[in-house]
Scaffold this motif. Structure first.
Motif, PDB file in Angstrom:
ATOM      1  N   UNK A  13       0.910  -1.059  -0.009  1.00 22.40           N
ATOM      2  CA  UNK A  13       0.090   0.090   0.030  1.00 22.40           C
ATOM      3  C   UNK A  13       0.761   1.166   0.376  1.00 22.40           C
ATOM      4  N   UNK A  14       0.398   1.811  -1.222  1.00 24.18           N
ATOM      5  CA  UNK A  14       1.452   3.293  -1.099  1.00 24.18           C
ATOM      6  C   UNK A  14       0.370   4.663  -0.566  1.00 24.18           C
ATOM      7  N   UNK A  15      -0.174   4.463   0.457  1.00 24.45           N
ATOM      8  CA  UNK A  15      -1.716   5.692   0.895  1.00 24.45           C
ATOM      9  C   UNK A  15      -2.531   4.769   2.225  1.00 24.45           C
ATOM     10  N   UNK A  16      -3.251   5.526   3.033  1.00 24.08           N
ATOM     11  CA  UNK A  16      -4.011   4.781   4.242  1.00 24.08           C
ATOM     12  C   UNK A  16      -5.602   4.833   2.572  1.00 24.08           C
ATOM     13  N   UNK A  17      -5.898   4.973   1.866  1.00 23.94           N
ATOM     14  CA  UNK A  17      -6.543   5.160   0.696  1.00 23.94           C
ATOM     15  C   UNK A  17      -6.084   3.889   0.116  1.00 23.94           C
ATOM     16  N   UNK A  18      -5.369   3.420  -0.060  1.00 23.91           N
ATOM     17  CA  UNK A  18      -5.263   1.801  -1.337  1.00 23.91           C
ATOM     18  C   UNK A  18      -5.443   1.144   0.452  1.00 23.91           C
ATOM     19  N   UNK A  19      -4.835   1.774   1.376  1.00 23.38           N
ATOM     20  CA  UNK A  19      -5.359  -0.141   2.149  1.00 23.38           C
ATOM     21  C   UNK A  19      -6.972  -0.104   2.987  1.00 23.38           C
ATOM     22  N   UNK A  20      -7.645   1.432   2.441  1.00 23.50           N
ATOM     23  CA  UNK A  20      -9.428   0.742   2.682  1.00 23.50           C
ATOM     24  C   UNK A  20     -10.067   0.183   1.028  1.00 23.50           C
ATOM     25  N   UNK A  21      -9.212   0.429  -0.192  1.00 27.49           N
ATOM     26  CA  UNK A  21      -9.521   0.512  -0.962  1.00 27.49           C
ATOM     27  C   UNK A  21      -9.200  -1.806  -1.036  1.00 27.49           C
ATOM     28  N   UNK A  22      -8.312  -2.096  -0.691  1.00 31.35           N
ATOM     29  CA  UNK A  22      -7.899  -3.558  -0.447  1.00 31.35           C
ATOM     30  C   UNK A  22      -8.595  -4.169   0.283  1.00 31.35           C
ATOM     31  N   UNK A  23      -9.581  -3.466   2.056  1.00 30.52           N
ATOM     32  CA  UNK A  23     -10.234  -4.010   3.004  1.00 30.52           C
ATOM     33  C   UNK A  23     -10.806  -4.210   2.214  1.00 30.52           C
ATOM     34  N   UNK A  24     -11.870  -3.133   1.227  1.00 33.14           N
ATOM     35  CA  UNK A  24     -13.304  -3.391   0.892  1.00 33.14           C
ATOM     36  C   UNK A  24     -13.151  -4.417  -0.065  1.00 33.14           C
ATOM     37  N   UNK A  25     -12.397  -4.254  -1.072  1.00 36.58           N
ATOM     38  CA  UNK A  25     -11.850  -5.706  -2.373  1.00 36.58           C
ATOM     39  C   UNK A  25     -11.864  -7.080  -1.379  1.00 36.58           C
ATOM     40  N   UNK A  26     -12.121  -6.414  -0.040  1.00 37.09           N
ATOM     41  CA  UNK A  26     -11.324  -8.081   0.593  1.00 37.09           C
ATOM     42  C   UNK A  26     -12.626  -9.075   0.366  1.00 37.09           C
ATOM     43  N   UNK A  27     -13.121  -7.882   1.438  1.00 35.82           N
ATOM     44  CA  UNK A  27     -14.655  -8.193   1.951  1.00 35.82           C
ATOM     45  C   UNK A  27     -15.599  -8.488   0.541  1.00 35.82           C
ATOM     46  N   UNK A  28     -15.359  -7.623  -0.448  1.00 34.76           N
ATOM     47  CA  UNK A  28     -16.341  -8.615  -1.030  1.00 34.76           C
ATOM     48  C   UNK A  28     -16.119  -9.122  -1.661  1.00 34.76           C
ATOM     49  N   UNK A  29     -14.908  -9.600  -2.025  1.00 28.86           N
ATOM     50  CA  UNK A  29     -14.923 -11.333  -2.425  1.00 28.86           C
ATOM     51  C   UNK A  29     -15.082 -12.354  -1.339  1.00 28.86           C
ATOM     52  N   UNK A  30     -14.686 -12.284   0.078  1.00 32.74           N
ATOM     53  CA  UNK A  30     -15.358 -12.898   1.281  1.00 32.74           C
ATOM     54  C   UNK A  30     -16.885 -12.932   0.886  1.00 32.74           C
ATOM     55  N   UNK A  31     -17.768 -11.739   0.483  1.00 36.13           N
ATOM     56  CA  UNK A  31     -19.262 -12.400  -0.062  1.00 36.13           C
ATOM     57  C   UNK A  31     -19.235 -13.165  -1.064  1.00 36.13           C
ATOM     58  N   UNK A  32     -18.968 -12.597  -2.087  1.00 41.87           N
ATOM     59  CA  UNK A  32     -18.771 -13.027  -3.752  1.00 41.87           C
ATOM     60  C   UNK A  32     -18.554 -15.069  -3.485  1.00 41.87           C
ATOM     61  N   UNK A  33     -17.799 -15.288  -2.338  1.00 40.63           N
ATOM     62  CA  UNK A  33     -17.063 -16.670  -2.437  1.00 40.63           C
ATOM     63  C   UNK A  33     -18.257 -17.219  -0.720  1.00 40.63           C
TER      64      UNK A  33
END
Length: 145
Positions: A13-33
């Motif tokens: 991550x290069x920024x707090x925003x990168x971290x936030x995007x990664x975590x949102x994606x992590x939750x979305x992937x879990x829901x999809x799976x």
């Protein structure tokens, strides 16, 4: 019990925003799976020996590009299976609290962080809350913060 925090490098991550995007994606992937994941989770190889102290109000302080810039409250610690296999899962509150920047050298894994050594949350009192992250980082690098 004595509250204890954890500090960990935020690799990739290069920024707090990168971290936030990664975590949102992590939750979305879990829901999809069809996996139950309602909070971001940080998988790590080593388990903290002082779990009770960490769960007594501790936070995970993220080091992004050599500077502690944000924290998340730790909600639970449990087994988790991720791309790296069975690991320690640190479940985090979704809210990202920006902190007063604190330089930190690179290290492996994670470290405990005493309450007295943890950077304060960034607020009006410290100033700079309205500065872009890259300017705060430059001020830290110049030793001006």
């Amino acid at each position: 019990l004595m509250t204890l925090h954890i500090v960990k490098l935020c690799v990739g991550a290069d920024s707090v925003e990168d971290l936030a995007e990664w975590q949102i994606g992590q939750i979305k992937r879990a829901k999809k799976e069809k996996r139950k994941l309602v909070h971001p989770v940080c998988g790590t190889r080593m388990w903290p020996k002082r779990v009770e102290d960490v769960l007594a109000g501790g936070s995970l302080y993220w080091v992004i590009k050599g500077v502690v810039t944000v924290r998340q409250r730790i909600l639970a610690i449990d087994d988790v299976t991720d791309d790296h296999g069975q690991r320690c899962g640190i479940y985090l509150d979704a809210h990202l609290h920006r902190t007063v920047p604190q330089p930190r050298r690179a290290f492996q894994g994670w470290r405990y962080l005493d309450v007295k050594d943890a950077p304060a949350d960034l607020g009006e009192a410290q100033g700079g809350a309205d500065l872009p992250e890259h300017l705060r980082r430059q001020l830290v690098e110049l030793g001006a913060w």
